[in-house]
Design an enzyme around this catalytic site. Structure first.
Site, PDB file in Angstrom:
ATOM      1  N   HIS A   2      -3.847   6.435  10.819  1.00 61.03           N
ATOM      2  CA  HIS A   2      -4.686   5.808  10.262  1.00 61.03           C
ATOM      3  C   HIS A   2      -5.982   5.499  11.131  1.00 61.03           C
ATOM      4  O   HIS A   2      -5.969   5.913  12.299  1.00 61.03           O
ATOM      5  CB  HIS A   2      -4.352   4.172  10.039  1.00 61.03           C
ATOM      6  CG  HIS A   2      -2.881   4.287   9.234  1.00 61.03           C
ATOM      7  ND1 HIS A   2      -2.672   5.338   8.294  1.00 61.03           N
ATOM      8  CD2 HIS A   2      -1.864   3.450   9.129  1.00 61.03           C
ATOM      9  CE1 HIS A   2      -1.620   5.091   7.694  1.00 61.03           C
ATOM     10  NE2 HIS A   2      -0.942   3.804   8.023  1.00 61.03           N
TER      11      HIS A   2
ATOM     12  N   GLU B  13      -2.064  -4.614   0.650  1.00 59.79           N
ATOM     13  CA  GLU B  13      -2.417  -4.175   1.967  1.00 59.79           C
ATOM     14  C   GLU B  13      -3.736  -5.099   2.479  1.00 59.79           C
ATOM     15  O   GLU B  13      -3.442  -5.264   3.632  1.00 59.79           O
ATOM     16  CB  GLU B  13      -2.629  -2.746   1.972  1.00 59.79           C
ATOM     17  CG  GLU B  13      -2.926  -2.140   3.186  1.00 59.79           C
ATOM     18  CD  GLU B  13      -1.082  -1.637   3.657  1.00 59.79           C
ATOM     19  OE1 GLU B  13      -1.187  -1.115   4.847  1.00 59.79           O
ATOM     20  OE2 GLU B  13      -0.317  -1.842   3.051  1.00 59.79           O
TER      21      GLU B  13
ATOM     22  N   SER C 248       1.101   9.149   4.937  1.00 59.01           N
ATOM     23  CA  SER C 248       2.539   9.222   5.727  1.00 59.01           C
ATOM     24  C   SER C 248       2.897   7.587   5.773  1.00 59.01           C
ATOM     25  O   SER C 248       3.965   7.245   5.558  1.00 59.01           O
ATOM     26  CB  SER C 248       2.354   9.609   7.131  1.00 59.01           C
ATOM     27  OG  SER C 248       1.358   8.886   7.847  1.00 59.01           O
ATOM     28  N   GLY C 249       1.825   6.889   5.678  1.00 59.94           N
ATOM     29  CA  GLY C 249       1.983   5.330   5.491  1.00 59.94           C
ATOM     30  C   GLY C 249       2.610   4.846   4.230  1.00 59.94           C
ATOM     31  O   GLY C 249       3.377   3.773   4.088  1.00 59.94           O
TER      32      GLY C 249
ATOM     33  N   ARG D 266      -6.693   4.736   0.813  1.00 60.07           N
ATOM     34  CA  ARG D 266      -5.774   5.715   1.146  1.00 60.07           C
ATOM     35  C   ARG D 266      -6.394   6.893   0.995  1.00 60.07           C
ATOM     36  O   ARG D 266      -7.118   7.363   0.110  1.00 60.07           O
ATOM     37  CB  ARG D 266      -4.451   5.687  -0.052  1.00 60.07           C
ATOM     38  CG  ARG D 266      -3.226   6.669   0.032  1.00 60.07           C
ATOM     39  CD  ARG D 266      -2.438   6.357   1.386  1.00 60.07           C
ATOM     40  NE  ARG D 266      -1.826   5.161   0.945  1.00 60.07           N
ATOM     41  CZ  ARG D 266      -0.929   4.564   1.971  1.00 60.07           C
ATOM     42  NH1 ARG D 266      -1.110   4.556   3.263  1.00 60.07           N
ATOM     43  NH2 ARG D 266      -0.121   3.444   1.541  1.00 60.07           N
TER      44      ARG D 266
ATOM     45  N   ARG E 218       7.550 -10.707   7.416  1.00 60.76           N
ATOM     46  CA  ARG E 218       6.475 -10.980   8.267  1.00 60.76           C
ATOM     47  C   ARG E 218       5.906 -12.369   7.993  1.00 60.76           C
ATOM     48  O   ARG E 218       5.365 -12.847   9.329  1.00 60.76           O
ATOM     49  CB  ARG E 218       5.357 -10.073   7.994  1.00 60.76           C
ATOM     50  CG  ARG E 218       5.702  -8.564   8.242  1.00 60.76           C
ATOM     51  CD  ARG E 218       4.590  -7.645   8.065  1.00 60.76           C
ATOM     52  NE  ARG E 218       5.194  -6.050   8.252  1.00 60.76           N
ATOM     53  CZ  ARG E 218       4.642  -5.165   7.776  1.00 60.76           C
ATOM     54  NH1 ARG E 218       3.524  -5.336   6.998  1.00 60.76           N
ATOM     55  NH2 ARG E 218       4.979  -3.985   7.987  1.00 60.76           N
TER      56      ARG E 218
ATOM     57  N   CYS F  95       0.861  -1.216  10.056  1.00 62.84           N
ATOM     58  CA  CYS F  95       0.588  -0.277  10.735  1.00 62.84           C
ATOM     59  C   CYS F  95      -1.075   0.057  10.963  1.00 62.84           C
ATOM     60  O   CYS F  95      -1.458   0.207  12.294  1.00 62.84           O
ATOM     61  CB  CYS F  95       1.413   1.139  10.395  1.00 62.84           C
ATOM     62  SG  CYS F  95       1.106   1.404   8.883  1.00 62.84           S
TER      63      CYS F  95
END
Length: 225
Positions: A202, A161, A138-139, A195, A69, A109
């Protein structure tokens, strides 16, 4: 068996698919497909090497991983915002020595929930952004069955994150200069990423300060348009 994570049963058409070794069979796989999606659980340097192998095998890579990224000639595109960044691919292909192979990445995401909303408001001079994200399990590639300790729980820190959430929008809002994507210098972004015990989806609470504060009506009108 236990490796099928979906709530629905595995389709019959999927049961006989042969799973190949993505690292060992690069040339074979690259010759079978038009492009690959990459979402692997490996160390970052290993992911970078794997994705470059496919690109150099003339197989375009669409990556869900974070490893590339911040590679300055790899586009990180949210199509509604910075589709012009695809132009950097030519510089990347020149570096890799490829004709059609290249790497493109998706963003984190959680920033997809608020960066699109902020983008049309940048003309008012966004100075500071404080974003608190509440991210579903799910992330992390988990379900409550595989991560029972998340039931009725909350984890107030997700490693790496916050840095991603603070820096990636600046690349999305950046511009191409001399064969590189140069990050935007502003706004100043501070995040806290938690989380939460939610299966999917999200949520972000975002606080913004402007140089020229728009009215509620202006914001709603811009979003509508």
């Amino acid at each position: 068996g236990e490796r099928w994570f979906m709530d629905v049963p595995m389709p019959e058409s999927m049961k006989d698919i042969i799973v190949k070794d993505a690292s060992a069979d690069v040339d074979e796989i690259a010759g079978m497909v038009d492009f690959v999606f990459c979402a692997v659980d490996m160390k970052k340097d290993e992911i970078k090497a794997l994705e470059e192998k496919y690109a150099k095998a003339e197989c375009p890579v669409m990556s869900n991983n974070s490893a590339h990224r911040f590679t300055d000639d790899v586009p990180m595109i949210i199509p509604e915002i910075n589709d012009d960044h695809i132009a950097i691919v030519e510089a990347q292909k020149a570096r890799l020595g490829t004709k059609r192979g290249f790497i493109s990445v998706k963003s984190n995401c959680s920033i997809q929930s608020y960066v699109p909303a902020l983008s049309p408001l940048r003309k008012f001079g966004i100075k500071n952004v404080l974003a608190c994200t509440y991210q579903a399990i799910s992330g992390a590639g988990k379900t409550f069955d595989t991560w029972p300790e998340m039931v009725d729980n909350l984890i107030p820190y997700i490693g790496g994150e916050e840095e991603k959430s603070e820096q990636e929008p600046l690349k999305v809002w950046g511009e191409i200069k001399d064969g590189k994507i140069v990050k935007a210098e502003s706004p100043c972004i501070t995040t806290q990423c938690l989380r939460v015990p939610v299966s999917n989806g999200h949520f972000a609470a975002v606080f913004v300060s402007f140089e020229n504060k728009p009215s509620k009506e202006e914001i709603l009108s811009i979003w509508k348009e």
